[in-house]
Design an enzyme around this catalytic site. Structure first.
Site, PDB file in Angstrom:
ATOM      1  N   THR A 113       0.842  -1.164   0.041  1.00 42.89           N
ATOM      2  CA  THR A 113      -0.007   0.041  -0.020  1.00 42.89           C
ATOM      3  C   THR A 113       0.899   1.089  -0.031  1.00 42.89           C
ATOM      4  OG1 THR A 113      -0.106  -0.527   2.412  1.00 42.89           O
ATOM      5  CG2 THR A 113      -2.106  -0.957   1.200  1.00 42.89           C
ATOM      6  N   CYS A 171      -8.071   1.627   8.792  1.00 39.41           N
ATOM      7  CA  CYS A 171      -6.497   1.052   8.834  1.00 39.41           C
ATOM      8  C   CYS A 171      -5.770   1.469  10.142  1.00 39.41           C
ATOM      9  CB  CYS A 171      -5.839   1.645   7.661  1.00 39.41           C
ATOM     10  SG  CYS A 171      -4.086   1.348   7.723  1.00 39.41           S
ATOM     11  N   PHE A 185      -8.322   5.157   3.824  1.00 39.04           N
ATOM     12  CA  PHE A 185      -7.717   3.958   4.889  1.00 39.04           C
ATOM     13  C   PHE A 185      -8.983   3.347   5.605  1.00 39.04           C
ATOM     14  CE2 PHE A 185      -4.314   7.400   5.026  1.00 39.04           C
ATOM     15  CZ  PHE A 185      -3.222   6.435   4.808  1.00 39.04           C
TER      16      PHE A 185
HETATM   17  C1  HEM Z   1      -6.884  -1.828   7.048  1.00 39.95           C
HETATM   18  C2  HEM Z   1      -5.521   1.099   3.609  1.00 39.95           C
HETATM   19  C3  HEM Z   1      -1.052   0.984   5.409  1.00 39.95           C
HETATM   20  C4  HEM Z   1      -2.288  -2.301   8.584  1.00 39.95           C
HETATM   21  C5  HEM Z   1      -6.892  -0.904   5.938  1.00 39.95           C
HETATM   22  C6  HEM Z   1      -8.015  -0.754   5.298  1.00 39.95           C
HETATM   23  C7  HEM Z   1      -7.701  -0.042   4.383  1.00 39.95           C
HETATM   24  C8  HEM Z   1      -6.203   0.202   4.325  1.00 39.95           C
HETATM   25  C9  HEM Z   1      -8.533   0.602   3.163  1.00 39.95           C
HETATM   26  C10 HEM Z   1      -9.481  -1.303   5.379  1.00 39.95           C
HETATM   27  C11 HEM Z   1      -9.724  -2.836   4.640  1.00 39.95           C
HETATM   28  C12 HEM Z   1     -11.190  -3.012   4.869  1.00 39.95           C
HETATM   29  O1  HEM Z   1     -12.123  -2.374   5.506  1.00 39.95           O
HETATM   30  O2  HEM Z   1     -11.269  -4.332   4.560  1.00 39.95           O
HETATM   31  C13 HEM Z   1      -4.130   1.431   3.720  1.00 39.95           C
HETATM   32  C14 HEM Z   1      -3.515   2.382   3.160  1.00 39.95           C
HETATM   33  C15 HEM Z   1      -2.021   2.221   3.442  1.00 39.95           C
HETATM   34  C16 HEM Z   1      -1.983   1.271   4.599  1.00 39.95           C
HETATM   35  C17 HEM Z   1      -3.774   2.937   1.691  1.00 39.95           C
HETATM   36  C18 HEM Z   1      -0.863   2.954   2.904  1.00 39.95           C
HETATM   37  C19 HEM Z   1      -0.745   4.111   2.248  1.00 39.95           C
HETATM   38  C20 HEM Z   1      -0.943   0.317   6.394  1.00 39.95           C
HETATM   39  C21 HEM Z   1       0.304  -0.009   7.291  1.00 39.95           C
HETATM   40  C22 HEM Z   1      -0.206  -1.131   8.198  1.00 39.95           C
HETATM   41  C23 HEM Z   1      -1.614  -1.237   7.887  1.00 39.95           C
HETATM   42  C24 HEM Z   1       1.524   0.655   7.258  1.00 39.95           C
HETATM   43  C25 HEM Z   1       0.669  -1.597   9.365  1.00 39.95           C
HETATM   44  C26 HEM Z   1       1.668  -1.177   9.880  1.00 39.95           C
HETATM   45  C27 HEM Z   1      -3.525  -2.416   8.489  1.00 39.95           C
HETATM   46  C28 HEM Z   1      -4.329  -3.360   9.462  1.00 39.95           C
HETATM   47  C29 HEM Z   1      -5.624  -3.339   8.958  1.00 39.95           C
HETATM   48  C30 HEM Z   1      -6.005  -2.325   7.801  1.00 39.95           C
HETATM   49  C31 HEM Z   1      -3.753  -4.209  10.529  1.00 39.95           C
HETATM   50  C32 HEM Z   1      -6.986  -4.122   9.594  1.00 39.95           C
HETATM   51  C33 HEM Z   1      -7.471  -3.183  10.436  1.00 39.95           C
HETATM   52  C34 HEM Z   1      -8.861  -4.119  11.043  1.00 39.95           C
HETATM   53  O3  HEM Z   1      -9.485  -4.475  10.382  1.00 39.95           O
HETATM   54  O4  HEM Z   1      -8.626  -4.236  12.450  1.00 39.95           O
HETATM   55  N1  HEM Z   1      -5.814  -0.436   5.522  1.00 39.95           N
HETATM   56  N2  HEM Z   1      -3.401   0.765   4.658  1.00 39.95           N
HETATM   57  N3  HEM Z   1      -2.137  -0.621   6.765  1.00 39.95           N
HETATM   58  N4  HEM Z   1      -4.548  -1.722   7.567  1.00 39.95           N
HETATM   59 FE1  HEM Z   1      -3.903  -0.367   6.063  1.00 39.95          FE
END
Ligand code: HEM
Length: 462
Positions: A271, A406, A399
């Site tokens: 991402t 996220c 996010f």
């Molecule tokens: C969930 C985008 C960076 C860890 C999500 C979701 C999105 C997203 C859209 C929601 C997904 C859903 O609803 O199914 C992004 C974008 C990033 C990014 C655009 C960077 C530009 C990161 C980073 C980490 C991370 C750096 C970890 C260090 C997670 C985790 C979830 C998540 C663990 C699940 C949270 C939960 O459902 O409890 N992310 N993310 N993400 N992201 Fe990110």
């Protein structure tokens, strides 16, 4: 009275599967939105997909009690690898709830500040590489940004050095991760029976998963046996091993820690790497934006390395980061569902619990009703002077939303800010092929394809 949700013509048995290009599903969804409008239905081998493309309908779906996250598509396939880790678990899942309560504070803005040195370490490896190779070297920025983001999350989360910048080939963990993620993406659009017959692919997939789990489990066990100095700096792994859930009195199990460590690597690298690659492309295509960004970087940093306190002094850089996430959201699709029959669009469209509702943020992020007639332009200025705060609720959500938003958002923004400021402070970048026009490729996320650059060390006195 409800209206039928538009749907392309179905083919017997296959339904609308031929409406989706398996190598670029997000692009297909965008083209279908241009033809069928803010909502349309697809029948994918019996699975009912309802695709939403307007901010108005998205806002209505942003109620996680009515429309909880649905683990579907490639995300469901990834659960073969990380089980009920944060990203792939259902919201009611017990391990998700414990990990969510324990990890949210660990990923808060204050805690992320402590990860600045780990990010700095890896950004300096990228800069050194580009300086040493010099301007004759053609750089694949997507590849180097992937090394950067993967190494940074591995170092910050478990003090593990992937050392990706010290080898041209992928290190075994990264090769396994990349291979497994690609297979998850393909499985999401491949009939189950075909996957079952592909025994070689299945064996490779299982081997990749085993390698990752074994590596992470060995790290966890080693740390248990050799705990970090309680008075010294702590990484995410230290915190996961020690922190206790006040609600249940439980700690995270080793299995849950492993699932979440691998989850951070998966969710946190592609991402942010895609974000940086799109940003590099758009800055090179928009010299006026680059000029303003550069002016701010030079003004705030001069020739000093970026420090944590500089970040809050750089509003134009923040606007550029927000705009790139609107214009090219790296995680463009997320799924929700309704637990009972309901309607959206002020009673216009009927939905059933069997519908997989896909929010297509490439379309919502360019909805002219919210973003104006210039929604199809990369224009960071729209995010300045209160512009970002003024957009209607839930329109900008790269996010995700609510409980399932996220967890790594602050991490990603801090890392991207630091990388962009350092790279454009130190280099003049040019496209290797000045006539290059953006092509995109899709794995689990979207990213530029065939985009190469050269890096000229900057001579700011010239
Ligand atoms: C969930 C985008 C960076 C860890 C999500 C979701 C999105 C997203 C859209 C929601 C997904 C859903 O609803 O199914 C992004 C974008 C990033 C990014 C655009 C960077 C530009 C990161 C980073 C980490 C991370 C750096 C970890 C260090 C997670 C985790 C979830 C998540 C663990 C699940 C949270 C939960 O459902 O409890 N992310 N993310 N993400 N992201 Fe990110």
């Amino acid at each position: 009275m409800t209206h039928p949700i538009p749907q392309p013509r179905r083919i017997p048995f296959f339904g609308n599967i031929t409406s989706i290009d398996r190598t670029a599903p997000t692009k297909s969804l965008l083209l279908l939105a241009q033809r069928y409008g803010e909502i349309y239905r697809l029948d994918l081998l019996g699975r009912q997909l309802v695709v939403v493309s307007s901010c108005d309908l998205l806002n209505e779906l942003c109620d996680d009690k009515r429309f909880p996250k649905l683990v579907s598509g490639a995300v469901k396939e990834i659960s073969a690898l990380v089980h009920d880790g944060l990203f792939t678990a259902d919201t009611g899942n017990k391990n998700w709830a414990i990990a969510h309560r324990l990890l949210m504070p660990i990923f808060g803005t204050g805690a992320i500040r402590d990860m600045f040195p780990a990010m700095e370490d890896i950004v300096s490896q990228l800069v050194t590489k580009w300086e040493r190779f010099g301007p004759d070297h053609v750089i694949d920025p997507g590849k180097d940004y992937t090394k950067l983001t993967l190494d940074a999350i591995a170092l910050a989360s478990m003090s593990y050095r992937m050392n990706s910048f010290y080898t041209e080939d992928m290190v075994p963990f990264v090769a396994a991760l990349t291979g497994a993620l690609l297979e998850c993406q393909l499985r999401a659009t491949r009939p189950r029976i075909a996957t079952a017959m592909m025994t070689g692919t299945q064996a490779q997939f299982e081997g990749d998963i085993k390698l990752m789990i074994d590596t992470a489990l060995a790290l966890v066990r080693k740390r248990r046996e050799n705990p970090t100095d309680p008075d010294g700096p702590k990484d995410l792994l230290d915190r996961m091993l020690t922190v206790v859930d006040t609600k249940t009195g439980e700690k995270m199990s080793d299995e849950s820690i492993v699932d979440n460590l691998i989850t951070f690597l998966i969710a946190g690298h592609e991402t942010t790497a895609a974000m940086l690659t799109f940003l590099t492309y758009e800055l090179l295509k928009h010299p006026n934006v680059l000029l303003k960004l550069r002016a701010e970087i030079d003004d705030v940093l001069g020739d000093q390395p970026i420090a944590m306190n500089d970040i809050s002094k750089m509003p134009y850089t923040v606007a550029v980061l927000r705009e790139i996430l609107r214009f090219h959201p790296p995680a463009a699709a997320r799924f929700v569902h309704s637990l009972e029959p309901t309607t959206i669009g002020k009673g216009k469209y009927a939905l059933t619990p069997d519908d997989h509702i896909l929010i297509n943020s490439i379309s919502t992020n360019r909805d002219p009703a919210v973003w104006g007639d210039d929604a199809d332009e990369f224009k960071p200025e729209r995010m300045l002077d209160g512009g970002f705060e003024k957009v209607p609720p839930n329109s900008w959500q790269p996010f995700g939303f609510g409980l399932r938003a996220c967890i790594g958002r602050a991490f990603a923004i801090q890392e991207a800010h630091m990388a962009v400021a350092t790279i454009f402070q130190r280099f003049d970048l040019v496209m290797d092929d000045p006539s290059y026009q953006l092509r995109e490729k899709q794995t689990v996320t979207l990213k530029p394809d065939g985009f190469y650059i050269r890096a000229y060390p900057r001579n700011r006195k010239a």
